[in-house]
Design an enzyme around this catalytic site. Structure first.
Site, short mmCIF file in Angstrom:
data_model
loop_
_atom_site.label_atom_id
_atom_site.label_comp_id
_atom_site.label_asym_id
_atom_site.label_seq_id
_atom_site.Cartn_x
_atom_site.Cartn_y
_atom_site.Cartn_z
N CYS A 283 0.68 -1.18 -0.04
CA CYS A 283 -0.02 -0.04 -0.12
C CYS A 283 1.17 1.22 0.08
O CYS A 283 1.72 1.38 -1.15
CB CYS A 283 -0.97 -0.13 1.20
N VAL A 284 0.68 2.44 1.05
CA VAL A 284 1.61 3.05 0.98
C VAL A 284 3.17 3.30 0.97
O VAL A 284 3.53 3.79 0.85
CB VAL A 284 1.27 4.23 2.17
#
Length: 736
Positions: free
Chosen positions: A472-473
């Site tokens: 993800c991030v």
């Protein structure tokens, strides 16, 4: 000497005798003369006082009461011959009022019982065999049998308890605001909603022809429903005018279809909300405003669903009647507790948190923290095999959540499974920051987080290379780091990079873009400036709103209306265990990635260099999930065009969390593999091959193919970095 006063009993007896005597004398005087009828008006001199207390009304009520209701002697006398107010003593008036009250109660009770019986019949229609089974109802102690009258005393007692618990909930909400601990931003949120929807309304109202078209569409739907309902009430089979999607679980109770009232209510709701969504879809407004309007209309539609209210939900009505409102008392008690737990804001409990503890049945894979600094702890996990692959694995999780989503219960742990395959695994555990870290920005997280983790892992294992995984991030940060290294022409020994549900091009970034425009980002920055951090509940609420019909309203109904505590679920426990975000770092990420998309356009400046992802030329494994609402698969696929090498693309089933955390032992979902990722996702998917089960073995085979050499297993803390503490460390246990 004064004569002794009569006792109350003697006075009552005397009053009764006097009244009886007056009645007898009246009858005697009436012999041979026309008697005054009981309903005649009182003497003129007493008319004003008679109007002040119309005893004839009481007499009439008493006369109409069923004869089974006992009347006092005073009431009987009044019924025979009404007396003006001055002729009846206070005790007699009280007795008359009591008689009238008993009469009214005798008349009202059968009506109340009939109403309750009618309500029970309304919500107890036997389900059709062809329809799905009703949702299981809670066990209710001493539930009254069907058809029996409701226990008014128990119901009244529960209503009193409901009010008491409601007061506690209100106090929990108001107390932090009175003390200045919580500041509401509701006005700003409502203003943005009204402004956005107002733009849609303006489009339809600007042209009379469009206005007529919109009105005709809605009214036409209502008329069709009215006709269909009348036909059904007449015994004719009809097709529904509006039906919920197959995956909509709000209307699964059989009575939503078998009961004409609830079926009409459901279809009215669906017609209205479908019409509202269609109005947004057809409005010719800019894309960002339309995206926001679609999101807000979905939120409003979810909030006003008849399934969310006791009087319009057949299952809730059955539960409430069966328990005499006990479910509402339990629900209000949980509501007060959840507001208290949220520090004045509602923190909806999605799971039974008492069943989980980080470091025991969550994040329990054995290992040691071998390094820590102000921003992170680095965990090295204990080997499960005698031999391991020579190149270690370093995982960069998102800093907006805690890392143990990758190390949940033992059977779901991606970390444990990777260790069992013979990998030396390191994981970054980000700090849960406070105001003291407000100024720590993206460059700090890259240097003291990602790059430091690479160096420590290499030294701990005595190697020159590592495999990197970003989720993800964390994957976005890994990509930016690799792009920065490429521009700097620095080789830190990253042998391969695996990106899990990672975006680098935010053109199609999904519903999170609803919260991100110049006005909202500026407002968020002002808010973070006050505290130095973005509070964890803000991000958690945003993620929950993306799937409100799955993550908000079912729990509102189950917890606060049914009064049932939620089941234990490890992923939802992790979801509620939110973390804070430093102001500088989060602002940089929102502006450069979501708002301006500078990373994909090659304009992002970091640590003195312009990031160029084309410099990322190494083996890449890129995984997306088909139902991802945070990093949509189409967005992930588009981002592949930014790298210097396309790599291997894999599309997994399910969503952002369940699609990633899918152990092979469970045999769930599926994944697709195909040719080199070119063009668009749909074109690639037409040529792809579907495989049942988890994508994990495919990923490990790709890792192992890059190097088959194995070495003796490394023991955490035995190398140049002594163990600081046991995994999962202390940073992850800090709550927001």
């Amino acid at each position: 000497m004064s004569p002794p006063r009569a006792t109350s009993a003697e006075r009552a007896k005397g009053s009764a005798t006097a009244v009886k005597g007056a009645a007898v004398k009246g009858k005697a005087r009436g012999k041979g003369a026309t008697a005054t009828p009981p309903t005649s008006a009182p003497p003129k001199a007493a008319s004003a006082r008679a109007k002040a207390a119309p005893v004839d009304t009481l007499a009439k009520a008493s006369a109409e009461a069923p004869r089974t209701v006992p009347k006092s002697r005073v009431a009987a006398a009044v019924e025979d011959h009404p007396l003006p107010r001055y002729a009846v003593r206070p005790s007699q008036r009280r007795s008359a009022r009591q008689a009238a009250g008993e009469a009214a109660k005798a008349k009202a009770l059968p009506a109340a019982e009939a109403a309750v019986a009618l309500l029970k019949d309304l919500v107890a229609t036997p389900p059709s065999p062809a329809l799905p089974a009703a949702s299981p109802e809670p066990d209710v102690k001493d539930a009254p049998p069907h058809g029996s009258p409701i226990d008014f005393q128990a119901f009244a007692g529960n209503l009193a308890r409901l009010v008491e618990e409601g007061g506690k909930a209100m106090a929990a909400y108001l107390r932090p605001r009175e003390e200045g601990l919580v500041k509401d931003d509701v006005a700003d949120d409502i203003a943005d909603v009204m402004k956005t929807i107002g733009n849609v309304a303006e489009y339809w109202l600007a042209d009379p022809q469009r206005t007529l078209e919109a009105q005709s569409q809605l009214i036409g739907g209502y008329l069709s429903l009215w006709s269909s309902t009348l036909k059904r009430l007449g015994g004719e089979e009809t097709k529904p005018v509006a039906a919920p999607p197959a995956r909509d679980t709000r209307f699964t109770d059989p009575e939503w279809s078998s009961n004409p009232f609830f079926d009409a209510l459901k279809q009215t709701y669906l017609l209205t909300t479908n019409w509202a969504e269609d109005m947004v879809d057809k409005a010719e407004i800019d894309d960002h405003t339309k995206h926001k309007a679609e999101f807000y209309v979905r939120q409003i539609a979810g909030a006003i669903s008849p399934s969310n209210f006791v009087l319009t939900n057949p299952e809730l009505l059955r539960t409430t009647l069966a328990s005499n409102g006990e479910n509402l008392v339990r629900g209000m008690k949980m509501l007060a507790e959840d507001i208290e737990a949220g520090g004045g804001d509602l923190k909806i409990r999605q799971t039974d948190g008492s069943k989980f503890k980080v470091g025991e049945n969550l994040a329990g894979t054995p290992g040691k923290v071998i390094f820590q600094n102000e921003l992170m702890q680095l965990i090295q996990y204990a080997p499960q095999t005698e031999k391991v692959l020579a190149t270690p694995l370093v995982i960069i999780p998102p800093w907006i959540n805690k890392f143990y989503v990758l190390d949940l219960s033992p059977e779901k742990s991606y970390v444990r499974w990777a260790v069992e395959q013979g990998l030396t695994v390191f994981v970054v555990s980000w700090v849960n920051p406070g105001p003291e870290l407000a100024s720590r920005g993206f460059e700090d997280y890259m240097r003291e987080g990602v790059l430091t983790a690479f160096e420590v892992a290499k030294k701990a294992c005595g190697t020159k290379q590592i495999h990197a995984v970003g989720y993800c991030v964390g994957g976005t940060m890994l990509a930016i780091t690799l792009g920065w290294l490429g521009v700097q022409k620095r080789d830190v020994g990253v042998k391969s990079a695996s990106f899990l549900t990672t975006q680098v091009d935010f053109t199609h970034a999904g519903d999170l873009r609803v919260f991100i425009d110049e006005e909202q980002v500026a407002h968020l920055e002002r808010k973070m400036l006050e505290t130095g951090v973005l509070e964890g509940r803000t991000m958690a609420n945003a993620f929950n709103m993306l799937r409100a019909n799955d993550l908000i309203w079912p729990y509102v109904v189950n917890n606060y209306l049914k009064g049932q505590a939620p089941f234990p679920f490890d992923i939802l426990y992790w979801n509620a265990d939110s973390t804070r975000l430093p102001a500088a770092n989060h602002s940089f990420y929102l502006r450069n990635c979501y708002l301006d998309n500078k990373l994909a356009e090659g304009k992002l400046m970091l640590a003195g260099a312009k990031i160029d992802l084309k410099k990322v030329d190494l083996p890449i494994y890129n995984m997306a999930t088909r139902e991802d609402h945070i990093a949509p698969a189409a967005s992930v696929f588009l981002g592949l065009q930014c790298y210097g090498r396309r790599g291997r693309f894999v599309l997994a089933g399910s969503g952002h969390i369940a699609g990633v955390i899918n152990p092979p032992s469970r045999g769930k979902y599926q994944y697709w593999t195909g040719p080199s990722p070119e063009g668009d996702l749909e074109s690639w998917l037409e040529k792809a091959e579907m495989h049942p089960g988890s994508w994990w073995p495919d990923w490990f085979a790709w890792i192992a193919a890059q190097e088959t050499r194995r070495v003796a297993a490394r023991i955490p803390g035995k190398g140049p970095y002594p163990a600081i503490e046991d995994a999962p460390g202390s940073y992850v246990k800090v709550t927001s």
